[in-house]
Design a protein around this motif. Sequence first.
Motif, short mmCIF file in Angstrom:
data_model
loop_
_atom_site.label_atom_id
_atom_site.label_comp_id
_atom_site.label_asym_id
_atom_site.label_seq_id
_atom_site.Cartn_x
_atom_site.Cartn_y
_atom_site.Cartn_z
N GLU A 1 12.27 -2.14 2.42
CA GLU A 1 11.89 -1.27 1.31
C GLU A 1 10.66 -1.81 0.57
N LYS A 2 10.65 -3.11 0.31
CA LYS A 2 9.52 -3.73 -0.40
C LYS A 2 8.25 -3.61 0.42
N LEU A 3 8.35 -3.84 1.71
CA LEU A 3 7.19 -3.76 2.58
C LEU A 3 6.60 -2.35 2.58
N ILE A 4 7.46 -1.33 2.56
CA ILE A 4 6.99 0.05 2.58
C ILE A 4 6.17 0.36 1.32
N ILE A 5 6.68 -0.01 0.15
CA ILE A 5 5.96 0.27 -1.10
C ILE A 5 4.65 -0.50 -1.14
N GLU A 6 4.64 -1.73 -0.70
CA GLU A 6 3.41 -2.52 -0.71
C GLU A 6 2.36 -1.88 0.20
N GLU A 7 2.79 -1.36 1.35
CA GLU A 7 1.85 -0.71 2.27
C GLU A 7 1.36 0.63 1.71
N LEU A 8 2.22 1.36 1.01
CA LEU A 8 1.79 2.61 0.39
C LEU A 8 0.73 2.36 -0.68
N ILE A 9 0.92 1.29 -1.46
CA ILE A 9 -0.05 0.97 -2.51
C ILE A 9 -1.40 0.63 -1.90
N ARG B 1 -4.74 3.84 6.26
CA ARG B 1 -5.78 3.26 7.11
C ARG B 1 -6.69 4.37 7.64
N ASN B 2 -6.11 5.52 7.85
CA ASN B 2 -6.90 6.68 8.25
C ASN B 2 -7.62 7.20 7.00
N LYS B 3 -8.92 7.00 6.94
CA LYS B 3 -9.68 7.29 5.73
C LYS B 3 -9.84 8.78 5.45
N THR B 4 -9.39 9.64 6.37
CA THR B 4 -9.42 11.07 6.07
C THR B 4 -8.22 11.47 5.22
N LEU B 5 -7.21 10.60 5.15
CA LEU B 5 -6.02 10.89 4.35
C LEU B 5 -6.23 10.42 2.92
N LYS B 6 -5.38 10.91 2.02
CA LYS B 6 -5.50 10.63 0.59
C LYS B 6 -4.45 9.61 0.15
N ALA B 7 -4.89 8.64 -0.65
CA ALA B 7 -3.95 7.69 -1.25
C ALA B 7 -3.00 8.44 -2.17
N SER B 8 -1.76 7.99 -2.22
CA SER B 8 -0.75 8.69 -3.02
C SER B 8 -0.32 7.92 -4.26
N ILE B 9 -0.63 6.62 -4.32
CA ILE B 9 -0.22 5.77 -5.44
C ILE B 9 -1.45 5.07 -6.00
N PRO B 10 -1.62 5.03 -7.32
CA PRO B 10 -2.77 4.30 -7.89
C PRO B 10 -2.78 2.84 -7.41
N ILE B 11 -3.94 2.37 -7.02
CA ILE B 11 -4.08 1.03 -6.45
C ILE B 11 -3.70 -0.04 -7.47
N GLU B 12 -3.77 0.30 -8.77
CA GLU B 12 -3.43 -0.67 -9.82
C GLU B 12 -1.93 -0.89 -9.96
N THR B 13 -1.13 -0.06 -9.32
CA THR B 13 0.32 -0.14 -9.44
C THR B 13 0.86 -1.46 -8.91
N LYS B 14 1.80 -2.04 -9.65
CA LYS B 14 2.48 -3.26 -9.21
C LYS B 14 3.95 -2.95 -8.96
N ILE C 1 5.16 11.63 -5.40
CA ILE C 1 6.61 11.41 -5.42
C ILE C 1 7.19 11.35 -4.01
N TRP C 2 6.85 12.35 -3.20
CA TRP C 2 7.53 12.42 -1.90
C TRP C 2 6.87 11.56 -0.82
N SER C 3 5.69 11.03 -1.08
CA SER C 3 5.18 10.01 -0.17
C SER C 3 6.08 8.78 -0.25
N VAL C 4 6.51 8.46 -1.46
CA VAL C 4 7.42 7.32 -1.67
C VAL C 4 8.81 7.66 -1.14
N VAL C 5 9.32 8.81 -1.57
CA VAL C 5 10.70 9.18 -1.22
C VAL C 5 10.85 9.36 0.28
#
Length: 289
Positions: A75-83, A87-100, A134-138
């Motif tokens: 679970e921790k690894l998934i959230i860290e990778e989402l933040i 890697r595919n630069k055509t896709l959009k980030a879903s979580i602010p990079i500043e999030t801890k 929300i649902w990128s995380v969920v």
Amino acid sequence: MKTLYRLLLLLFVMMIMGVGIYNYSKDNDIGQNQPPIPPVPDQTKYRLKLYFGSPDNNRLVSEERVIISDELQEEKLIIEELIKGPRNKTLKASIPIETKLLSIKTIDNICYVNLSKSFLNSYRWDLMNEAITIWSVVNSLTEIEHVQAVQFLIEGDRVGAIEKYYSLKEPFYRNEELFRKEVITPFDTFNVFLDYLRTGSYDNAYKMLSKTSTDKIDFLKFKLNMGTYIRELRDYEIARYQTQKYSNKVILLITYEKKPTAIGNLDNEFMESWQMIYENGEWKIVMPI
């Protein structure tokens, strides 16, 4: 002569032995002065299925990622990778990079994701889609078999909302509607329904009802009831909502707040619920009888 030869031979043997003893002692001293070599940590190969925003940011797109890590908590690894973002630069980030990520733990099939305040404070409303966030995380976390829902925490508390429409006080469940190419969510449908009522397009609003509703309520009764309803809403605006999904229906829990411009003795807020069903490829509204 023989005695001298034997003496020289003995001295030569003693010299060789002395050099060997010296080298052995030196090697031991060097080894004793070196720091111990730590054992190689056990590493696991994770095959993650992460979800990010599509190029137009109106649906979820999966990105498979293989990670070799000594992290024991998937679970921790998934959230860290989402933040880190896609890697595919055509896709959009879903979580602010500043999030801890402060902590994460799964209890009774609910994954509690504890994030820093920057998750809300750094949110880019002009670039991000709150439903995608929300649902990128969920949906990423519920790829894990034992995770069925996700509860967001902000520095340990169930507080806050994403864009005021999505309250973070209750757990969120997997939502596969966002995998479709063109996503019209129940809340989107309800907003269109309200717009029709506000503009007096009762015939179009009536077409958005479920078959069971149109069978029980004729158009004239619907127009009369909805005319009264929309007049009562004119001093209110939607503050937030929560979607509860069941196997055969969706319940929208909508909280209205009084507009700053409203006059008169009105309640500051009230809540109502609307039931919706998926019928013939689109969301339909079930009228309360």
